[in-house]
Motif scaffolding. Structure first.
Motif, PDB file in Angstrom:
ATOM      1  N   SER A   2      44.299 -38.496  74.422  1.00 22.34           N
ATOM      2  CA  SER A   2      44.251 -37.074  74.760  1.00 22.34           C
ATOM      3  C   SER A   2      44.800 -36.832  76.159  1.00 22.34           C
ATOM      4  O   SER A   2      44.625 -37.632  77.069  1.00 22.34           O
ATOM      5  CB  SER A   2      42.825 -36.533  74.634  1.00 22.34           C
ATOM      6  N   SER A   3      45.479 -35.712  76.285  1.00 24.76           N
ATOM      7  CA  SER A   3      46.095 -35.351  77.558  1.00 24.76           C
ATOM      8  C   SER A   3      46.234 -33.830  77.606  1.00 24.76           C
ATOM      9  O   SER A   3      46.604 -33.211  76.605  1.00 24.76           O
ATOM     10  CB  SER A   3      47.480 -36.003  77.644  1.00 24.76           C
ATOM     11  N   PRO A   4      45.943 -33.219  78.738  1.00 22.54           N
ATOM     12  CA  PRO A   4      46.058 -31.755  78.815  1.00 22.54           C
ATOM     13  C   PRO A   4      47.513 -31.314  78.888  1.00 22.54           C
ATOM     14  O   PRO A   4      48.334 -31.946  79.551  1.00 22.54           O
ATOM     15  CB  PRO A   4      45.314 -31.409  80.101  1.00 22.54           C
ATOM     16  N   SER A   5      47.828 -30.248  78.201  1.00 21.82           N
ATOM     17  CA  SER A   5      49.168 -29.666  78.286  1.00 21.82           C
ATOM     18  C   SER A   5      49.283 -28.875  79.591  1.00 21.82           C
ATOM     19  O   SER A   5      48.269 -28.511  80.195  1.00 21.82           O
ATOM     20  CB  SER A   5      49.402 -28.724  77.108  1.00 21.82           C
ATOM     21  N   PRO A   6      50.502 -28.587  80.031  1.00 21.34           N
ATOM     22  CA  PRO A   6      50.648 -27.733  81.224  1.00 21.34           C
ATOM     23  C   PRO A   6      49.933 -26.392  81.064  1.00 21.34           C
ATOM     24  O   PRO A   6      49.345 -25.876  82.012  1.00 21.34           O
ATOM     25  CB  PRO A   6      52.161 -27.549  81.343  1.00 21.34           C
ATOM     26  N   ALA A  56      43.369 -35.257  85.501  1.00 23.96           N
ATOM     27  CA  ALA A  56      44.728 -34.822  85.834  1.00 23.96           C
ATOM     28  C   ALA A  56      44.815 -34.425  87.301  1.00 23.96           C
ATOM     29  O   ALA A  56      45.756 -34.807  88.007  1.00 23.96           O
ATOM     30  CB  ALA A  56      45.143 -33.652  84.939  1.00 23.96           C
ATOM     31  N   ARG A  57      43.844 -33.685  87.769  1.00 20.33           N
ATOM     32  CA  ARG A  57      43.828 -33.247  89.180  1.00 20.33           C
ATOM     33  C   ARG A  57      43.783 -34.443  90.129  1.00 20.33           C
ATOM     34  O   ARG A  57      44.477 -34.472  91.145  1.00 20.33           O
ATOM     35  CB  ARG A  57      42.616 -32.338  89.411  1.00 20.33           C
ATOM     36  N   ASN A  58      43.003 -35.444  89.795  1.00 18.25           N
ATOM     37  CA  ASN A  58      42.874 -36.615  90.661  1.00 18.25           C
ATOM     38  C   ASN A  58      44.106 -37.509  90.645  1.00 18.25           C
ATOM     39  O   ASN A  58      44.279 -38.329  91.544  1.00 18.25           O
ATOM     40  CB  ASN A  58      41.643 -37.426  90.262  1.00 18.25           C
ATOM     41  N   ARG A  59      44.949 -37.352  89.646  1.00 17.28           N
ATOM     42  CA  ARG A  59      46.136 -38.209  89.521  1.00 17.28           C
ATOM     43  C   ARG A  59      47.401 -37.570  90.078  1.00 17.28           C
ATOM     44  O   ARG A  59      48.437 -38.214  90.147  1.00 17.28           O
ATOM     45  CB  ARG A  59      46.369 -38.552  88.051  1.00 17.28           C
ATOM     46  N   LEU A  97      46.201 -26.870  81.752  1.00 16.81           N
ATOM     47  CA  LEU A  97      45.949 -26.994  83.192  1.00 16.81           C
ATOM     48  C   LEU A  97      46.095 -25.646  83.891  1.00 16.81           C
ATOM     49  O   LEU A  97      45.354 -25.342  84.820  1.00 16.81           O
ATOM     50  CB  LEU A  97      46.889 -28.030  83.808  1.00 16.81           C
ATOM     51  N   ALA A  98      47.037 -24.828  83.437  1.00 15.71           N
ATOM     52  CA  ALA A  98      47.240 -23.507  84.049  1.00 15.71           C
ATOM     53  C   ALA A  98      46.012 -22.615  83.877  1.00 15.71           C
ATOM     54  O   ALA A  98      45.778 -21.716  84.684  1.00 15.71           O
ATOM     55  CB  ALA A  98      48.473 -22.835  83.457  1.00 15.71           C
ATOM     56  N   ASN A  99      45.212 -22.853  82.838  1.00 18.04           N
ATOM     57  CA  ASN A  99      43.973 -22.082  82.656  1.00 18.04           C
ATOM     58  C   ASN A  99      42.951 -22.391  83.736  1.00 18.04           C
ATOM     59  O   ASN A  99      42.116 -21.558  84.064  1.00 18.04           O
ATOM     60  CB  ASN A  99      43.346 -22.375  81.292  1.00 18.04           C
ATOM     61  N   PHE A 100      42.979 -23.603  84.251  1.00 14.31           N
ATOM     62  CA  PHE A 100      41.983 -24.032  85.230  1.00 14.31           C
ATOM     63  C   PHE A 100      42.510 -24.038  86.661  1.00 14.31           C
ATOM     64  O   PHE A 100      41.738 -23.900  87.602  1.00 14.31           O
ATOM     65  CB  PHE A 100      41.464 -25.430  84.868  1.00 14.31           C
ATOM     66  N   ASN A 145      41.345 -42.901  70.179  1.00 13.06           N
ATOM     67  CA  ASN A 145      40.896 -42.117  71.316  1.00 13.06           C
ATOM     68  C   ASN A 145      39.521 -42.630  71.749  1.00 13.06           C
ATOM     69  O   ASN A 145      38.679 -42.927  70.922  1.00 13.06           O
ATOM     70  CB  ASN A 145      40.836 -40.645  70.916  1.00 13.06           C
ATOM     71  N   ASP A 146      39.310 -42.696  73.031  1.00  7.59           N
ATOM     72  CA  ASP A 146      38.020 -43.187  73.526  1.00  7.59           C
ATOM     73  C   ASP A 146      37.006 -42.061  73.701  1.00  7.59           C
ATOM     74  O   ASP A 146      35.937 -42.267  74.264  1.00  7.59           O
ATOM     75  CB  ASP A 146      38.200 -43.961  74.828  1.00  7.59           C
ATOM     76  N   GLY A 147      37.337 -40.871  73.221  1.00  9.38           N
ATOM     77  CA  GLY A 147      36.386 -39.761  73.300  1.00  9.38           C
ATOM     78  C   GLY A 147      36.102 -39.304  74.711  1.00  9.38           C
ATOM     79  O   GLY A 147      35.041 -38.790  75.006  1.00  9.38           O
ATOM     80  N   GLU A 148      37.048 -39.485  75.606  1.00  4.55           N
ATOM     81  CA  GLU A 148      36.900 -39.077  77.003  1.00  4.55           C
ATOM     82  C   GLU A 148      35.854 -39.890  77.749  1.00  4.55           C
ATOM     83  O   GLU A 148      35.413 -39.490  78.820  1.00  4.55           O
ATOM     84  CB  GLU A 148      36.563 -37.580  77.116  1.00  4.55           C
TER      85      GLU A 148
END
Length: 117
Positions: free
Chosen positions: A101-105, A14-17, A108-111, A1-4
């Motif tokens: 790392s990748s956000p789960s659905p 995710a939003r930008n993609r 993303l629903a939290n934000f 992992n590149d540590g973000e």
């Protein structure tokens, strides 16, 4: 992992993609800070993915239609994967040991609130 390091944060990436987030809704507030007005007043004006005081309005993208990757988003994702894999290979790290790392659905629903489903 590149540590973000390759992106601001995974939610923004995710939003930008992806397409399907053309609405806006007020961001979730930090409920624990609502009671701590003396402290939360110090955070007035700070904006992120959530608001730290009700005095500062933060708007986040909201789901407005079907969620799909954009062509540019897929290209950006592929470039990030290739960068992480290339870095691992250069350091002699086997790819089966690489974590991406990748956000789960649900994350993303939290934000990103929903205006569509």
């Amino acid at each position: 992992n590149d540590g973000e390091l390759g992106r601001r944060d995974y939610v923004t990436a995710a939003r930008n993609r992806m397409d399907g987030f053309d609405s806006e809704k007020a961001a979730t507030g930090a409920a624990d800070l609502e009671e701590m007005k003396e402290f939360s007043d110090k955070l007035e004006g700070r904006k992120g993915l959530l608001t730290l005081t009700k005095k500062t309005e933060v708007k986040n993208a909201a789901c407005s239609g079907p969620i799909t990757y954009t062509d540019a988003g897929l290209k950006d994702l592929q470039e990030e994967i290739e960068r992480v894999c290339s870095s691992a290979k250069a350091k002699g790290i086997p790819l089966e040991k690489v974590f991406f790392s990748s956000p789960s659905p649900g994350t993303l629903a939290n934000f990103f609130q929903d205006d569509y489903f």
